[in-house]
Design an enzyme around this catalytic site. Sequence first.
Site, PDB file in Angstrom:
ATOM      1  N   THR A  73      41.699   4.229 -42.991  1.00 28.00           N
ATOM      2  CA  THR A  73      42.997   4.863 -42.730  1.00 28.00           C
ATOM      3  C   THR A  73      44.072   4.171 -43.557  1.00 28.00           C
ATOM      4  O   THR A  73      44.943   4.824 -44.146  1.00 28.00           O
ATOM      5  CB  THR A  73      43.326   4.797 -41.223  1.00 28.00           C
ATOM      6  OG1 THR A  73      42.144   5.133 -40.481  1.00 28.00           O
ATOM      7  CG2 THR A  73      44.441   5.771 -40.859  1.00 28.00           C
ATOM      8  N   GLY A 128      45.276   0.102 -39.102  1.00 31.11           N
ATOM      9  CA  GLY A 128      44.472   1.018 -38.298  1.00 31.11           C
ATOM     10  C   GLY A 128      43.960   0.338 -37.038  1.00 31.11           C
ATOM     11  O   GLY A 128      44.361  -0.786 -36.714  1.00 31.11           O
ATOM     12  N   ALA A 129      43.076   1.022 -36.324  1.00 30.93           N
ATOM     13  CA  ALA A 129      42.473   0.444 -35.119  1.00 30.93           C
ATOM     14  C   ALA A 129      41.151   1.146 -34.843  1.00 30.93           C
ATOM     15  O   ALA A 129      40.917   2.271 -35.297  1.00 30.93           O
ATOM     16  CB  ALA A 129      43.404   0.607 -33.923  1.00 30.93           C
ATOM     17  N   ASP A 130      40.315   0.466 -34.097  1.00 29.84           N
ATOM     18  CA  ASP A 130      39.052   1.070 -33.670  1.00 29.84           C
ATOM     19  C   ASP A 130      39.210   1.766 -32.328  1.00 29.84           C
ATOM     20  O   ASP A 130      38.530   2.757 -32.052  1.00 29.84           O
ATOM     21  CB  ASP A 130      37.967  -0.012 -33.606  1.00 29.84           C
ATOM     22  CG  ASP A 130      37.769  -0.639 -34.971  1.00 29.84           C
ATOM     23  OD1 ASP A 130      37.406   0.098 -35.904  1.00 29.84           O
ATOM     24  OD2 ASP A 130      38.032  -1.845 -35.122  1.00 29.84           O
ATOM     25  N   GLY A 189      38.978  -4.807 -35.918  1.00 27.42           N
ATOM     26  CA  GLY A 189      37.992  -5.706 -36.496  1.00 27.42           C
ATOM     27  C   GLY A 189      36.694  -5.031 -36.869  1.00 27.42           C
ATOM     28  O   GLY A 189      35.744  -5.693 -37.282  1.00 27.42           O
ATOM     29  N   GLY A 213      36.237  -3.513 -39.431  1.00 29.42           N
ATOM     30  CA  GLY A 213      36.062  -3.859 -40.849  1.00 29.42           C
ATOM     31  C   GLY A 213      35.954  -5.354 -41.078  1.00 29.42           C
ATOM     32  O   GLY A 213      35.827  -5.803 -42.212  1.00 29.42           O
ATOM     33  N   GLU A 269      44.424  -9.835 -39.895  1.00 26.58           N
ATOM     34  CA  GLU A 269      45.224  -8.736 -39.326  1.00 26.58           C
ATOM     35  C   GLU A 269      46.090  -9.253 -38.174  1.00 26.58           C
ATOM     36  O   GLU A 269      47.259  -8.887 -38.044  1.00 26.58           O
ATOM     37  CB  GLU A 269      44.300  -7.618 -38.837  1.00 26.58           C
ATOM     38  CG  GLU A 269      43.622  -6.889 -39.986  1.00 26.58           C
ATOM     39  CD  GLU A 269      42.566  -5.897 -39.556  1.00 26.58           C
ATOM     40  OE1 GLU A 269      42.234  -5.033 -40.368  1.00 26.58           O
ATOM     41  OE2 GLU A 269      42.065  -5.979 -38.421  1.00 26.58           O
ATOM     42  N   LYS A 285      40.483   7.806 -31.633  1.00 22.45           N
ATOM     43  CA  LYS A 285      40.605   6.372 -31.319  1.00 22.45           C
ATOM     44  C   LYS A 285      41.342   6.107 -30.004  1.00 22.45           C
ATOM     45  O   LYS A 285      41.363   4.974 -29.527  1.00 22.45           O
ATOM     46  CB  LYS A 285      41.331   5.644 -32.463  1.00 22.45           C
ATOM     47  CG  LYS A 285      40.705   5.817 -33.852  1.00 22.45           C
ATOM     48  CD  LYS A 285      39.419   5.067 -33.997  1.00 22.45           C
ATOM     49  CE  LYS A 285      38.792   5.171 -35.368  1.00 22.45           C
ATOM     50  NZ  LYS A 285      39.428   4.423 -36.413  1.00 22.45           N
TER      51      LYS A 285
HETATM   52  C1  5RP Z   1      39.505  -3.642 -39.876  1.00 24.41           C
HETATM   53  C2  5RP Z   1      40.166  -2.890 -38.790  1.00 24.41           C
HETATM   54  C3  5RP Z   1      40.442  -1.454 -39.034  1.00 24.41           C
HETATM   55  O1  5RP Z   1      41.806  -1.219 -38.863  1.00 24.41           O
HETATM   56  C4  5RP Z   1      39.657  -0.637 -38.051  1.00 24.41           C
HETATM   57  O2  5RP Z   1      38.292  -0.968 -38.173  1.00 24.41           O
HETATM   58  C5  5RP Z   1      39.849   0.861 -38.283  1.00 24.41           C
HETATM   59  O3  5RP Z   1      39.270   1.225 -39.501  1.00 24.41           O
HETATM   60  P1  5RP Z   1      39.283   2.707 -40.043  1.00 24.41           P
HETATM   61  O4  5RP Z   1      40.694   3.008 -40.440  1.00 24.41           O
HETATM   62  O5  5RP Z   1      38.339   2.682 -41.220  1.00 24.41           O
HETATM   63  O6  5RP Z   1      38.810   3.616 -38.940  1.00 24.41           O
HETATM   64  O7  5RP Z   1      40.495  -3.400 -37.748  1.00 24.41           O
HETATM   65  O8  5RP Z   1      39.215  -4.951 -39.491  1.00 24.41           O
END
Ligand code: 5RP
Length: 221
Positions: A31, A83-85, A96, A98, A104, A122
């Site tokens: 994202t 972004g966030a999971d 996290g 990623g 972060e 999400k």
């Molecule tokens: C990386 C993160 C990302 O923000 C999280 O994994 C969301 O990733 P994406 O935008 O690919 O869905 O925390 O450490």
Amino acid sequence: MTAEDKKRAAAQAAVDYVEPDSIIGVGTGSTVNHFIDLLAARMGDRITAAVSSSEASSERLLAHGIRVVDLNEVRKLDLYVDGADESNTRLQLIKGGGGALTREKIVAAASRKFVCIADDSKLVETLGAFPLPVEVIPMARELVTDALSELGGEPRLREGFTTDNGNQILDVHGLEIDDALALETAINQLTGAVCVGLFAHRPADVLILGGDAGVRTYTAD
Ligand code: 5RP
């Protein structure tokens, strides 16, 4: 609308928060990659510089000609976009996926406003279906694994992955996080754990979710 379209829509909306000639904090992930590309397209050289939360984002920023500076040079930032999971409606986050959680969290802590961008999948009622990442010093891996098990989770080593800080990640499965503040505090106490990807003490200030009907913006209550 695909998930990528939704992420791009959220990223596009976040560009409106960026002041010309500012230094901003930039997170990590797919994202945020949209955000970096859209930011470069919209702002051109009107962005002075960025503090980046990962080597991957630094590379992308630099490829667009956006200067990357060390947080120590600037100390404080007005804006952080990441972004966030998972997010709940209190804008407490799991991050996290990623593996960039530690940097972060540092950049989020240094920022006056944290704008979180994501697709609408999400948003959850209870955090924890997404395995909670914990960065650990390698020699403490098993020590922290046992402690996390005692806290009720099932930690699993993220195989073949090393963080930008040279550490490992334990992904903690099986948690239903009713009290995110208490769990973040408890994991912060574990010797050998560098950082937990629970952002409850420093939640997002604004959450922008891309969905089929466009973007929805939430603010912390
Ligand atoms: C990386 C993160 C990302 O923000 C999280 O994994 C969301 O990733 P994406 O935008 O690919 O869905 O925390 O450490």
